[in-house]
Design an enzyme around this catalytic site. Structure first.
Site, PDB file in Angstrom:
ATOM      1  N   SER A  13       0.826  -1.205   0.000  1.00  0.00           N
ATOM      2  CA  SER A  13       0.000   0.000   0.000  1.00  0.00           C
ATOM      3  C   SER A  13       0.862   1.257   0.000  1.00  0.00           C
ATOM      4  O   SER A  13       0.386   2.329  -0.363  1.00  0.00           O
ATOM      5  CB  SER A  13      -0.886   0.024   1.242  1.00  0.00           C
ATOM      6  OG  SER A  13      -0.069   0.078   2.398  1.00  0.00           O
ATOM      7  N   TYR A  44      -4.275   0.913   3.437  1.00  0.00           N
ATOM      8  CA  TYR A  44      -5.274  -0.100   3.077  1.00  0.00           C
ATOM      9  C   TYR A  44      -6.001  -0.614   4.330  1.00  0.00           C
ATOM     10  O   TYR A  44      -7.119  -1.113   4.242  1.00  0.00           O
ATOM     11  CB  TYR A  44      -4.583  -1.310   2.442  1.00  0.00           C
ATOM     12  CG  TYR A  44      -4.139  -1.166   1.007  1.00  0.00           C
ATOM     13  CD1 TYR A  44      -4.358  -0.010   0.257  1.00  0.00           C
ATOM     14  CD2 TYR A  44      -3.477  -2.239   0.383  1.00  0.00           C
ATOM     15  CE1 TYR A  44      -3.929   0.073  -1.068  1.00  0.00           C
ATOM     16  CE2 TYR A  44      -3.051  -2.157  -0.931  1.00  0.00           C
ATOM     17  CZ  TYR A  44      -3.275  -1.005  -1.656  1.00  0.00           C
ATOM     18  OH  TYR A  44      -2.851  -0.935  -2.961  1.00  0.00           O
ATOM     19  N   GLY A  45      -5.307  -0.541   5.458  1.00  0.00           N
ATOM     20  CA  GLY A  45      -5.737  -1.266   6.653  1.00  0.00           C
ATOM     21  C   GLY A  45      -7.126  -0.967   7.161  1.00  0.00           C
ATOM     22  O   GLY A  45      -7.753  -1.807   7.791  1.00  0.00           O
ATOM     23  N   CYS A  76       2.441  -6.988   1.572  1.00  0.00           N
ATOM     24  CA  CYS A  76       1.426  -6.295   2.363  1.00  0.00           C
ATOM     25  C   CYS A  76       0.513  -7.353   2.973  1.00  0.00           C
ATOM     26  O   CYS A  76      -0.139  -8.115   2.240  1.00  0.00           O
ATOM     27  CB  CYS A  76       0.632  -5.374   1.429  1.00  0.00           C
ATOM     28  SG  CYS A  76      -0.732  -4.522   2.232  1.00  0.00           S
ATOM     29  N   THR A  78      -2.206  -6.852   4.584  1.00  0.00           N
ATOM     30  CA  THR A  78      -3.620  -6.489   4.401  1.00  0.00           C
ATOM     31  C   THR A  78      -4.113  -6.920   3.023  1.00  0.00           C
ATOM     32  O   THR A  78      -5.207  -7.494   2.886  1.00  0.00           O
ATOM     33  CB  THR A  78      -3.791  -4.965   4.582  1.00  0.00           C
ATOM     34  OG1 THR A  78      -3.086  -4.553   5.760  1.00  0.00           O
ATOM     35  CG2 THR A  78      -5.242  -4.585   4.698  1.00  0.00           C
ATOM     36  N   CYS A 202       2.511  -6.158  10.046  1.00  0.00           N
ATOM     37  CA  CYS A 202       2.338  -5.151   8.995  1.00  0.00           C
ATOM     38  C   CYS A 202       3.735  -4.730   8.572  1.00  0.00           C
ATOM     39  O   CYS A 202       4.585  -4.468   9.439  1.00  0.00           O
ATOM     40  CB  CYS A 202       1.556  -3.949   9.532  1.00  0.00           C
ATOM     41  SG  CYS A 202       1.572  -2.508   8.438  1.00  0.00           S
TER      42      CYS A 202
HETATM   43  N1  DGL Z   1       1.934  -2.497   4.952  1.00  0.00           N
HETATM   44  C1  DGL Z   1       0.658  -3.051   4.963  1.00  0.00           C
HETATM   45  C2  DGL Z   1       0.536  -4.387   5.652  1.00  0.00           C
HETATM   46  O1  DGL Z   1       1.497  -5.101   5.748  1.00  0.00           O
HETATM   47  C3  DGL Z   1      -0.574  -2.202   5.085  1.00  0.00           C
HETATM   48  C4  DGL Z   1      -0.543  -0.889   5.753  1.00  0.00           C
HETATM   49  C5  DGL Z   1      -1.785  -0.086   5.406  1.00  0.00           C
HETATM   50  O2  DGL Z   1      -1.842   0.376   4.273  1.00  0.00           O
HETATM   51  O3  DGL Z   1      -2.684   0.029   6.240  1.00  0.00           O
HETATM   52  O4  DGL Z   1      -0.527  -4.764   6.079  1.00  0.00           O
END
Ligand code: DGL
Length: 297
Positions: A13, A44-45, A76, A78, A202
């Site tokens: 994201s 994205y979360g 990612c 998410t 994350c």
């Molecule tokens: N870096 C992402 C993950 O591993 C998502 C972070 C986000 O966009 O909320 O879930």
């Protein structure tokens, strides 16, 4: 038709997946990578599955069509939770690696049997995560904490100067959020009954490890996924016969010549290019000219 010399696509994201790219670059010196940060649509979360799934498809399509990638690493948690099964069925020919919170390695690491898991709300409320937790529920006591806003704060922090030496952790926006969320989880440490292992669920959170450490103390183990994902990607390429052979051999001793990371990486963002440049420089020691901005509708 992608070749062994085609690049590997990596996306997140935003800038968080650079923590995975760092491990991929270190593990695979003969491979080229195209990294896409969807920062215009981050975080994205807290967006919901339909949105994240549409973005994941759009980016997979873009990287295949415009860059002829030979494999895709969804760096990612998410996006993996929301959409990896759909991408797998719509592109069965594309070797695909996703991420999920490293619960099983945490079980192997914990001594107190108390494991903390931090991640986005999207990841930690997903059906995929629920299935994973059901499979290990009896094996430890888990404390699960969604960290709303933390990934977004990390994105924003990239272009700001870091905290002054000796400043309290709550002096920064990211530090303040880390403190709020970790304090809500209970006590950390290696004594019986305390959380001795923290899963960073994350990819962004790797970049606030120092702030997290300031709160947990030095003895808590942090479990993240960059290196295992790099190993898994390597295995997949080798099994598919699409690992890139060394381009040439060094003059001395028949050792492969190391290709500098700058010529192996293209970094793209749908958001402000200055943010990606700052992150690339700060976390991967890559120069600004590796970065450009793109539009992925
Ligand atoms: N870096 C992402 C993950 O591993 C998502 C972070 C986000 O966009 O909320 O879930």
């Amino acid at each position: 038709m992608p070749l062994a010399s085609s690049p590997i696509g990596v996306f997140d994201s935003g800038v968080g997946g650079l923590s995975v790219l760092r491990a991929l670059l270190a593990a695979m010196p003969n491979e080229r990578f195209v990294y896409l940060a969807d920062s215009a649509h981050a975080p994205y979360g807290e967006r919901g599955d339909t949105y994240v799934s549409a973005r994941t498809h759009a980016i997979a399509d873009y990287l295949c069509a415009q860059h002829g990638i030979k494999a895709l690493v969804v760096a990612c948690n998410t996006a993996t939770a929301a959409a990896i099964h759909e991408v797998r069925s719509s592109r069965p020919e594309l070797p695909l690696v996703g991420l999920e919170p490293a619960i099983k390695p945490a079980l192997a690491a914990t001594r107190t049997g108390h494991v903390g898991v931090i991640g986005t709300r999207g990841t930690l409320t997903s059906a995929k995560f629920a299935r994973l937790m059901t499979s290990v529920a009896e094996q430890a006591h888990f404390v699960i904490q969604p960290c709303d806003g933390l990934a977004h704060a990390i994105e924003r922090s990239v272009s700001r100067p870091g905290p002054l030496p000796g400043a309290p952790v709550e002096a920064t926006e990211t530090g303040k959020l880390c403190k709020t969320y970790l304090e809500a989880m209970g006590a950390f440490g290696t004594a019986p009954g305390l959380i001795d292992t923290l899963v960073l669920g994350c990819t962004h959170y790797v970049f606030v490890a120092d702030e997290l450490r300031a709160i947990t103390g030095p003895d808590v183990q942090f479990i993240e996924t960059g290196e295992p994902v790099a190993r898994q990607t390597q295995r997949l390429l080798e099994a598919g016969g699409i690992a890139n052979a060394p381009a040439d051999m060094g003059a001395g001793g028949g050792q492969p010549a190391a290709t500098p990371a700058t010529s192996r990486v293209q970094l793209l963002t749908t958001g402000p290019v200055e943010m990606l440049q700052a992150a690339a420089q700060r976390w991967l020691d890559l120069p600004a000219q590796c970065c450009s901005s793109v539009t992925v509708p």
